[in-house]
Design an enzyme around this catalytic site. Structure first.
Site, PDB file in Angstrom:
ATOM      1  N   GLY A 397     -38.651   5.060 -44.399  1.00 45.71           N
ATOM      2  CA  GLY A 397     -38.861   4.252 -43.204  1.00 45.71           C
ATOM      3  C   GLY A 397     -37.807   3.159 -43.076  1.00 45.71           C
ATOM      4  O   GLY A 397     -36.644   3.339 -43.460  1.00 45.71           O
ATOM      5  N   SER A 398     -38.224   1.994 -42.573  1.00 49.73           N
ATOM      6  CA  SER A 398     -37.267   0.946 -42.202  1.00 49.73           C
ATOM      7  C   SER A 398     -36.583   0.267 -43.381  1.00 49.73           C
ATOM      8  O   SER A 398     -35.651  -0.529 -43.180  1.00 49.73           O
ATOM      9  CB  SER A 398     -37.967  -0.113 -41.353  1.00 49.73           C
ATOM     10  N   THR A 399     -37.005   0.551 -44.613  1.00 47.64           N
ATOM     11  CA  THR A 399     -36.283  -0.020 -45.756  1.00 47.64           C
ATOM     12  C   THR A 399     -34.878   0.575 -45.870  1.00 47.64           C
ATOM     13  O   THR A 399     -34.059   0.097 -46.653  1.00 47.64           O
ATOM     14  CB  THR A 399     -37.052   0.220 -47.069  1.00 47.64           C
ATOM     15  N   MET A 400     -34.593   1.598 -45.070  1.00 42.40           N
ATOM     16  CA  MET A 400     -33.255   2.183 -44.996  1.00 42.40           C
ATOM     17  C   MET A 400     -32.301   1.320 -44.168  1.00 42.40           C
ATOM     18  O   MET A 400     -31.072   1.399 -44.313  1.00 42.40           O
ATOM     19  CB  MET A 400     -33.375   3.581 -44.376  1.00 42.40           C
ATOM     20  N   LYS A 401     -32.818   0.480 -43.287  1.00 39.07           N
ATOM     21  CA  LYS A 401     -31.986  -0.225 -42.299  1.00 39.07           C
ATOM     22  C   LYS A 401     -30.912  -1.128 -42.893  1.00 39.07           C
ATOM     23  O   LYS A 401     -29.811  -1.218 -42.331  1.00 39.07           O
ATOM     24  CB  LYS A 401     -32.884  -0.990 -41.326  1.00 39.07           C
TER      25      LYS A 401
END
Length: 665
Positions: A397-401
Site C-alpha cells: 500500500g502507501s508505504t511504497m510512496k
C-alpha cells in the site's frame, strides 16, 4: 588430489613406460606399482584398470573397478595416496609372482592419515608385469562381498544462539534417546508393541521410522526422547529386546513463542534441503535447522559427529574398523537482537495476525523480528502456524510512496515544490486508459506538493509522479532498492517484486505500482530497509543480524551506496516527518513530545474483484524515531491483517504509540 610417492629405498628408473614408452626394456614390477599409485592420485581409474592382470579383469569389470575406487574416495574423503615399498628391510630379492611387500598411506580430510601394509603379487604377460588385483588392495580384509561405510556416532554439541548481552535464545538440554538398531531386532512385532505402549506411539509410525529409505541395518534409529535423569523410563525401555539408549541433547528455546520465528526450530532434513546441502556432508535423516537462524546458519551451529570407518559384510554387519574420529562441537552464533524490544513488539502484536520488524536506522542492525500467530519450538508435535510474516512478501500500500518520491526526485521528474492540481479527485493520463482512474481517499483541494501529498497519502500525486518517471527508470531504481534481488541477510527473506513479469509493461501498472498497489510485493523486513537511505545520506544499508568476532560495535554497511543524493534523501525524510507533525497527516496520532518521528502509513486491500464486499485490509506502518534533537535510533515496520472496520492503518499507530511513548517520553 595431490600427487606424491614416498620410497624407503630409491629406485633407479632406467625407463618407465609412463614417461618413456619408446624404451626397449619393460618396466619392473615395482615401477608398474608406482605408476598404478600415480594414476590413483590423479583419479585415472581407466589407466589403473589397464595395469591389472588379464585374470583379474575376468573377476571385475572396468565399470565396477572404477565405481569401487570412486566409492573409496567418497567414503574416506581421500585427498592423496602415498606408496612405500618395503624391500630394504632384509635386502631380500622378492619375486613379483610371490608378492612384493608395501605400505600405503591415505591422506583424508576426515581421517587425516591411514596406513595399511600387505603384499601385491604380479603376473607377467606380453605387456609386461601386471598386478594380480584383489579387493584387499583397497583395504586389508576387504572382499568382493563387503562394503565400506562411514557410521556416525555421538554428535558434537550444537552451538548456542545468543544476544550480545549474553541472553540465550537457543541452547541444548541433556536428554536420553531411546532407539533401535535394526540388525539387533529379534521379534519385530513384540518390539513395536512394547515401544508403542510405553511411549504412547503408533506401531505404524515406529515401523515407518525403521523402514525409512535412508536407514541401514547398523544405524541407531531414535524412537523417543526422555529426560536424562528419568532412570526408570530408561531402564524399562532398554529391557525391551533390541532397544538401546544413548545420551544426547535436545534443542531448547528459553523464550519459546517470543523468538520462535527468529530462531526457527529443529527437525529432520527435507528433500529440498538435502538437494542443496548434500555436498556439504548432510545425509538423509539428519536433524537440522528449519526456518529462522537455525536454518540459515545451520552449517556454523551444527556440531560434527564422531565417525567410524567400517568394513561391513554382505549382511551389513561390522567386520573391521578401519578408522575413527571424535565429535566436535558447533560454533556459537551471536546476534544483534534487542531482547527487551523483541518482547515488547511481540506483546504488541499478540492476538492479531501481524508482524513487526525493527532495525537500528543508522547501522542496519536487526533489533527485533516477530510474527503472530507464533508457536513453541520446544514442542515436538509440529502442527504450528509457522508463517514468518515479517519475512513474507505482501502488497505494501502507501508505504511504497516514499520510494516513488525518492525516485521522482532523483530522476528530476519532480522537485519538492512540484504541485499537481487534481480537484476532480480522480485521474487518468489520457483516454487510452479507458474507464480506469486513479482515485484519492480524500480531496484536499487545490495544488498538492510533495510534503502535502505524503502527509495526506495522495494516490494521485504519486501515480502522476511514477508516470512522469517512466517505466524504464522506475524499474531501474526499484531494482536498486532491492526488488527482484536476493536480500543480503543472514535470515531467509522472501524476494520482493514490482510486477509478476519483472517489467512495468503498461502505464496503468506503472501508476498503480507508484502508489503501492498493482502487482507490488514486499516483506516488512525489506520495506524497513528501503527507508534507511532517508537517514543515511542516500545509502541503502545492508541488514546485519550476526555479530562477528570480539568487537560488538556494529558499523553500517552499504547495500547500495549513494542510491539517492543527500539532498533528495533529506527531502523525503522531511516529508515523512510532516506525515506525523501535520494535523492532517495520516500518522499524526504518533506526534509524541520529546521525540522526532517520521512515518508512513499504508492500507492494502485484498479482494477477489473490484466489487468484492468481503475484502481484507492490511494495515502497514513504517516509523523512523529518535529522541528530539538526537540521531534516530529506531526503524520499525508493522503489518496487521484484517484492519477493516478497525481504523485501517490507524490501528497500527494505536498499537505502536504506547511503545514509543515509553521509549522517548
Amino acid at each position: 588430489m595431490k600427487v606424491y610417492l614416498r620410497w624407503v629405498i630409491p629406485l633407479i628408473l632406467v625407463c618407465t613406460f609412463l614417461f618413456l614408452p619408446a624404451c626397449e626394456s619393460k618396466p619392473t614390477a615395482e615401477e608398474v606399482l608406482t605408476t598404478y599409485f600415480t594414476h590413483w592420485n590423479k583419479q585415472n581409474y581407466e589407466e589403473m584398470y589397464g595395469l591389472i592382470s588379464p585374470e583379474s579383469k575376468q573377476h571385475i569389470k572396468k565399470k565396477d573397478f572404477i565405481q569401487k575406487h570412486k566409492m573409496i574416495v567418497d567414503k574416506v574423503k581421500l585427498t592423496s595416496v602415498a606408496l612405500t615399498l618395503k624391500t630394504e628391510e632384509d635386502d631380500k630379492q622378492y619375486e613379483p609372482t610371490e608378492g612384493i611387500p608395501y605400505e600405503w598411506n591415505i591422506s583424508s580430510t576426515t581421517y587425516k592419515e591411514l596406513s595399511f601394509s600387505g603384499k601385491v603379487t604380479f603376473t607377467e604377460s606380453e605387456e609386461g608385469w601386471r598386478i594380480q588385483w584383489k579387493h584387499s588392495l583397497l583395504f586389508p580384509d576387504l572382499t568382493a562381498d563387503d562394503s565400506v561405510e562411514e557410521v556416525r556416532g555421538v554428535w558434537g554439541e550444537r552451538g548456542q544462539i545468543r544476544t550480545s548481552a549474553g541472553e540465550i535464545l537457543a541452547d541444548n538440554k541433556k536428554i536420553t534417546q531411546i532407539g533401535v538398531i535394526p540388525q539387533q531386532i529379534e521379534k519385530e512385532d513384540d518390539l513395536l508393541k512394547q515401544l508403542a505402549t510405553q511411549f504412547s506411539l503408533k506401531k505404524e509410525d515406529i515401523k515407518e521410522k525403521l523402514e525409512a529409505k535412508w536407514v541401514k541395518p547398523y544405524h541407531f534409529i531414535p524412537i523417543a526422547q526422555v529426560d536424562a535423569e528419568d532412570s526408570k523410563t530408561i531402564e524399562n525401555a532398554i529391557a525391551i529386546s533390541g532397544v538401546s539408549a544413548r545420551e544426547s541433547s535436545k534443542r531448547h528455546y528459553p523464550y519459546a513463542e517470543v523468538t520462535a520465528h527468529f530462531t526457527g526450530y529443529m527437525d529432520t532434513i527435507t528433500d529440498e534441503q538435502l538437494k542443496t546441502w548434500k555436498e556439504k556432508g548432510y545425509r538423509e535423516g539428519d536433524w537440522v535447522g528449519h526456518s529462522g537462524l537455525e536454518e540459515s546458519t545451520d552449517a556454523r551451529l551444527r556440531g560434527v559427529a564422531s565417525t567410524r570407518l567400517l568394513i561391513l559384510d554382505h549382511e551389513g554387519r561390522s567386520k573391521k574398523e578401519l578408522a575413527a574420529t571424535t565429535p566436535k562441537d558447533g560454533e556459537d552464533v551471536v546476534v544483534t537482537l534487542d531482547l527487551k524490544l523483541q518482547k515488547e513488539l511481540y506483546n504488541m502484536i499478540k492476538g492479531d495476525a501481524a508482524s513487526a520488524v525493527a532495525f537500528h536506522p543508522k547501522t542496519g542492525a536487526l533489533l527485533a523480528a516477530v510474527s503472530y500467530p507464533s508457536f513453541d519450538p520446544n514442542v515436538e508435535i509440529r502442527n504450528w502456524n509457522q508463517r514468518r510474516r515479517f519475512a513474507a512478501a505482501a502488497v505494501p500500500g502507501s508505504t511504497m510512496k516514499p520510494l516513488t518520491a525518492a525516485i521522482g526526485l532523483e530522476t528530476e521528474a519532480i522537485k519538492p515544490d512540484t504541485t499537481f492540481n487534481t480537484n476532480a479527485g480522480k485521474w487518468q493520463k489520457d483516454s487510452s486508459w479507458g474507464g480506469y482512474f486513479i482515485r484519492r481517499v480524500s480531496n484536499p483541494g487545490g495544488g498538492v506538493d510533495l510534503n502535502e501529498g505524503m502527509a495526506w497519502s495522495d494516490n494521485i500525486y504519486f501515480a502522476r509522479t511514477g508516470v512522469k518517471v517512466g517505466a524504464e527508470e522506475m524499474e531501474k531504481y526499484l531494482r536498486l532498492f532491492g526488488f527482484g534481488q536476493k536480500i543480503p541477510s543472514d535470515l531467509f527473506v522472501d524476494q520482493s517484486q514490482f510486477s509478476n513479469s519483472g517489467q512495468l509493461d503498461n502505464e496503468i501498472l506503472l501508476a498503480d505500482t507508484s502508489y503501492g498497489q498493482g502487482q507490488l510485493l514486499i516483506s516488512p523486513y525489506h520495506l524497513a530497509l528501503t527507508y534507511t537511505p532517508f537517514v543515511n545520506e542516500g545509502n541503502l544499508l545492508k541488514p546485519q543480524v550476526l555479530i562477528e568476532g570480539e568487537n560488538e560495535q556494529i558499523e553500517p554497511q552499504a547495500w547500495q551506496e549513494q542510491l539517492i543524493s543527500k539532498e533528495n534523501a533529506a527531502s523525503v525524510y522531511s516529508a515523512l516527518k510532516e506525515v506525523v507533525t501535520k494535523p492532517s497527516g495520516t500518522a499524526h496520532d504518533l506526534n509524541i513530545s520529546g521525540a522526532t518521528i517520521a512515518a508512513k502509513t499504508g492500507t492494502a486491500e485484498l479482494k477477489a474483484s473490484r466489487d468484492d464486499k468481503n475484502s481484507i485490509e492490511y494495515g502497514w506502518l513504517t516509523v523512523i524515531a529518535g529522541k528530539k534533537d538526537k540521531e534516530p535510533d529506531l526503524l520499525i515496520t508493522t503489518m496487521f491483517e484484517g484492519v477493516q472496520n478497525r481504523g485501517g492503518s490507524h490501528y497500527n499507530s494505536s498499537k505502536l504509540r504506547p511503545l514509543l511513548q515509553k521509549r522517548y517520553q
